[in-house]
Motif scaffolding. Structure first.
Motif, short mmCIF file in Angstrom:
data_model
loop_
_atom_site.label_atom_id
_atom_site.label_comp_id
_atom_site.label_asym_id
_atom_site.label_seq_id
_atom_site.Cartn_x
_atom_site.Cartn_y
_atom_site.Cartn_z
N GLY A 1 -8.27 8.30 -1.72
CA GLY A 1 -6.90 8.76 -1.49
C GLY A 1 -6.74 10.23 -1.84
N TYR B 1 -12.15 4.90 1.65
CA TYR B 1 -11.06 3.96 1.39
C TYR B 1 -11.37 2.60 2.00
CZ TYR B 1 -6.29 2.43 0.54
OH TYR B 1 -5.19 1.76 0.06
N ARG C 1 -11.23 3.78 -4.38
CA ARG C 1 -10.06 3.91 -3.50
C ARG C 1 -9.16 5.06 -3.94
NH1 ARG C 1 -5.70 0.10 -2.57
NH2 ARG C 1 -5.94 -0.58 -4.70
N THR D 1 -10.90 8.44 4.60
CA THR D 1 -10.62 7.18 5.29
C THR D 1 -11.80 6.22 5.16
OG1 THR D 1 -9.31 8.44 6.88
CG2 THR D 1 -9.83 6.17 7.46
N THR E 1 5.16 3.14 0.65
CA THR E 1 5.15 2.63 2.02
C THR E 1 6.37 3.13 2.79
OG1 THR E 1 6.15 0.58 1.20
CG2 THR E 1 3.78 0.57 1.56
N LEU F 1 -4.35 5.50 8.04
CA LEU F 1 -5.00 6.80 7.81
C LEU F 1 -5.79 7.21 9.04
CD1 LEU F 1 -6.45 6.26 4.20
CD2 LEU F 1 -4.28 7.30 4.82
N HIS G 1 -5.02 0.47 6.14
CA HIS G 1 -5.29 1.90 5.99
C HIS G 1 -6.28 2.43 7.03
CE1 HIS G 1 -3.08 1.42 2.24
NE2 HIS G 1 -2.91 2.71 2.28
#
Lengths: 209, 472
Positions: free
Chosen positions: B434, B388, B430, B385, B55, B345, B341
């Protein structure tokens, strides 16, 4: 003067624009933060709450170092299912010695606010060193270095307690003097377990909803 | 006289580098949730530390480097002057990158202030404050010397980013140091929580929303070759955004040990926030509607417009999640991660990618190395994206419903462990999402590097200004 021409003055004067943004953005924070941080009732310790012992404090700082609060919350919401699963919902007074607070924002693992006394020290020992030995489906990392590291490796426990005392935690000079002795021969594993076992105990024996 | 673009180039390089490293860290922690032993017993690879590094790297390495770089790029062009104090701009660059490098190392080796999205310890907090003030001096100094009468919209947003983030950072970082690597927050417990989420939510508000809206207001009309649809709407949306966003923080504390009035106020203001958010989105969409033809072929514009769509999605989802009765289910679940996200993203990363595809060929003085690769990147980014967000929706809604499910005797129906074990397929999806997104970013890095490799030295001089807009 209509509002567009009023705005024309703002957008032609950088100083005015900076001041405007500062003023407009500060209002919400002032209305929400000032009543909370100036009202001692949000920071008053719950009746049975004690400051963390040196070993518990060391454990808490290891917990912060490893970012355990990324996956474990310490906040039982005032909802029936949460109270059934984890115990009495969390009260503000129970966190009076929490700097910083560790409520978390994500529960990848279970909530830990009332984990104190729920498992034996021996269980925690196994679980922290190899979580899957006691919970086969666990996805928690193992922490083998907790056992290898002596508690308070950097010898800073007194500096830390003095800092907290300055912030109002009721540590006496004798307690601070005795802290290194209390940590002698202990590992980070002992410290983390002591911290976990201390969590959420201040309401034990009190009438609960 | 020509624009100072070398410092912009340096920020762009670093931003791309931090994007790759930060996203790779993200993919790795996602993998750790599927295969929990792949930290190999090494503390620096342990989930908690690596996730914090993830992060920090994407927010402050990738995001802020992109924001400072694009702010320096656009403030010169919207002011028709060279950057004020270029030496100080370079100092901002080195100070910021050093903070990210050393900060990431400090987190991996166990320094942690324990506050979410503000984990860097106090020496770094001081460095950040100094760099930020210098950033403000360069930015506002450039504006003060502008040749154009009005300060352009994008600069209001970049300005709000600088001012409000400074305020948030200073208040939330108030702490008493015990040692070089350890400090204790000035606030405790519930008070600390309220301060932290005022910071945490508005870091999202003014960094990830406000700052990137600055990017939108400059690069969208430039690339679409259309003027902003409504200037009035920009004004209303800007001030409503600055006023309202700051109130929304307490929606992170629904049903927590903080006063009820605070929670409800946070919820109501979060709902109101939908209006300025969507006003900006409408303004952007109407701006691009005149460039429908270019949208089909231009990769930079495609990225920016898709980002705008995700901005609309995330700013709708946010207020919905802030409603207490929805939050009961979504809070503490993967849904939150999905929401973050779809913004990080879908909105932040995509608009930054689009902006880089716009900016780099101009600064390199050479066409983009490969539009085809950029198009492949576009589809990888979109697929990553969506996968995710969908995976995290599935996981989050399951957690929310199953955790709160009670049987006829009022006892919890599912053990925590059973629900956690059921997350595995979602976590795997996920991880794959990614990987897709990261692969796209790697293609971009290659594409931009090849574009820079073909560069000629370009210096861009400010164009002449029509008399009407010039400053007296």
């Amino acid at each position: 003067m209509n509002w567009m021409s009023l705005h024309r003055r703002l957008e032609r004067n950088a100083g005015l624009l900076i001041f405007g943004v500062l003023l407009v953005s500060a209002i919400g924070g002032m209305v929400q933060l000032l009543p909370i941080v100036s009202d001692d009732s949000h920071a008053r310790p719950a009746p049975g709450l004690l400051p963390y012992s040196p070993l518990e404090l060391e454990g808490r700082d290891v917990y912060i170092r490893e970012s355990c609060s990324t996956c474990h919350t310490q906040q039982i919401r005032a909802l029936l299912a949460e109270v059934r699963r984890y115990g009495p919902y969390s009260r503000a007074g129970e966190f009076a010695y929490d700097r910083p607070f560790l409520w978390g924002s994500k529960r990848t693992g279970p909530d830990l606010h009332r984990v104190g006394g729920r498992y034996s020290d021996a269980w925690h020992r196994l679980h922290l060193l190899d979580p899957r030995s006691v919970v086969p489906s666990s996805i928690m990392p193992a922490y083998p270095w907790f056992e290898r590291n002596a508690a308070d490796r950097r010898g800073s426990i007194q500096a830390r307690m003095r800092t907290l005392a300055k912030l109002g935690h009721p540590y006496t000079e004798q307690e601070i003097e005795a802290a290194p002795t209390a940590l002698e021969g202990k590992t980070e594993l002992d410290a983390v377990i002591a911290y976990l076992q201390s969590l959420g105990r201040s309401m034990d024996g009190q009438p609960q909803p | 006289m020509h624009y100072e673009d070398r410092v912009v180039t340096a920020f762009t390089y670093c931003s791309v580098f931090w994007a790759l490293l930060g996203m790779a860290a993200g993919v790795y922690v996602a993998a750790e949730l599927v295969w929990p032993t792949i930290d190999w017993g090494w503390p620096a690879l342990s989930f908690g530390r690596l996730r914090t590094a993830h992060t920090t790297l994407v927010l402050f390495g990738f995001g802020v480097s992109a924001l400072i770089g694009t702010a320096f790029y656009s403030v010169q062009r919207t002011s028709h002057v060279r950057l004020f104090a270029p030496g100080l701009a370079w100092a901002v660059f080195y100070a910021w990158q050093a903070t990210i490098v050393l900060g990431a190392i400090s987190i991996l080796s166990g320094w942690n202030a324990g506050k979410e999205y503000a984990e860097l310890e106090w020496p770094f907090d001081l460095a950040i404050a100094a760099a930020w003030v210098s950033f403000a001096v360069v930015f506002f100094g450039t504006i003060a010397r502008r040749k154009v009468e009005s300060i352009y919209i994008s600069n209001w947003f970049y300005g709000a980013l600088i001012i409000v983030v400074a305020m948030l950072h200073i208040v939330n970082s108030l702490a008493l140091p015990a040692t070089l690597g350890k400090s204790y927050s000035l606030f405790a417990g519930a008070q600390d929580a309220v301060v932290q989420w005022w910071y945490g939510h508005n870091a999202v508000g003014f960094l990830l929303t406000g700052g990137f809206l600055g990017m939108l207001y400059y690069f969208l009309p430039k690339q679409a070759e259309q003027p902003i649809w409504s200037y009035r709407l920009s004004i209303v949306a800007f001030w409503a955004f600055v006023y309202t966003y700051i109130w929304a923080g307490p929606h992170h504390l629904h049903y927590h040990a903080v006063p009820e009035w605070l929670q409800s106020l946070g919820m109501v203001m979060s709902l109101i926030l939908l209006a300025p958010s969507w006003a900006t989105m409408v303004n952007g969409i109407m701006t691009v509607s005149g460039a429908a033809k270019k949208l089909k072929t231009d990769p930079a514009l495609k990225f920016i417009v898709l980002a705008l769509a995700f901005y609309g999605l995330a700013t709708f989802e946010g207020p919905m999640l802030a409603i207490k009765s929805v939050n009961v289910f979504s809070h503490f679940t993967e849904w939150t991660i999905g929401h973050v996200h779809s913004g990080a993203l879908g909105w932040n990363a995509l608009i930054t990618f689009g902006t880089f595809y716009f900016m780099v060929p101009r600064m390199a003085g050479a066409p983009l190395y490969s539009a085809r690769l950029a198009n492949i990147h576009f589809w990888l980014a979109l697929a990553g994206t969506m996968l995710y967000v969908l995976a995290m929706w599935g996981a989050g809604v399951s957690q929310g419903v199953l955790w709160l499910s009670l049987d006829e005797l009022g006892e919890v129906r599912f053990s925590f462990n059973d629900v956690m074990a059921a997350m595995k397929p979602y976590y795997l999806l996920r991880f794959l999402a990614g990987l897709l997104f990261l692969a796209g970013a790697a293609l971009m890095a290659w594409n931009l590097a090849k574009t820079f490799a073909g560069r000629r030295t370009v210096t861009v001089a400010p164009p002449a200004i029509a008399a009407a807009g010039a400053r007296a």
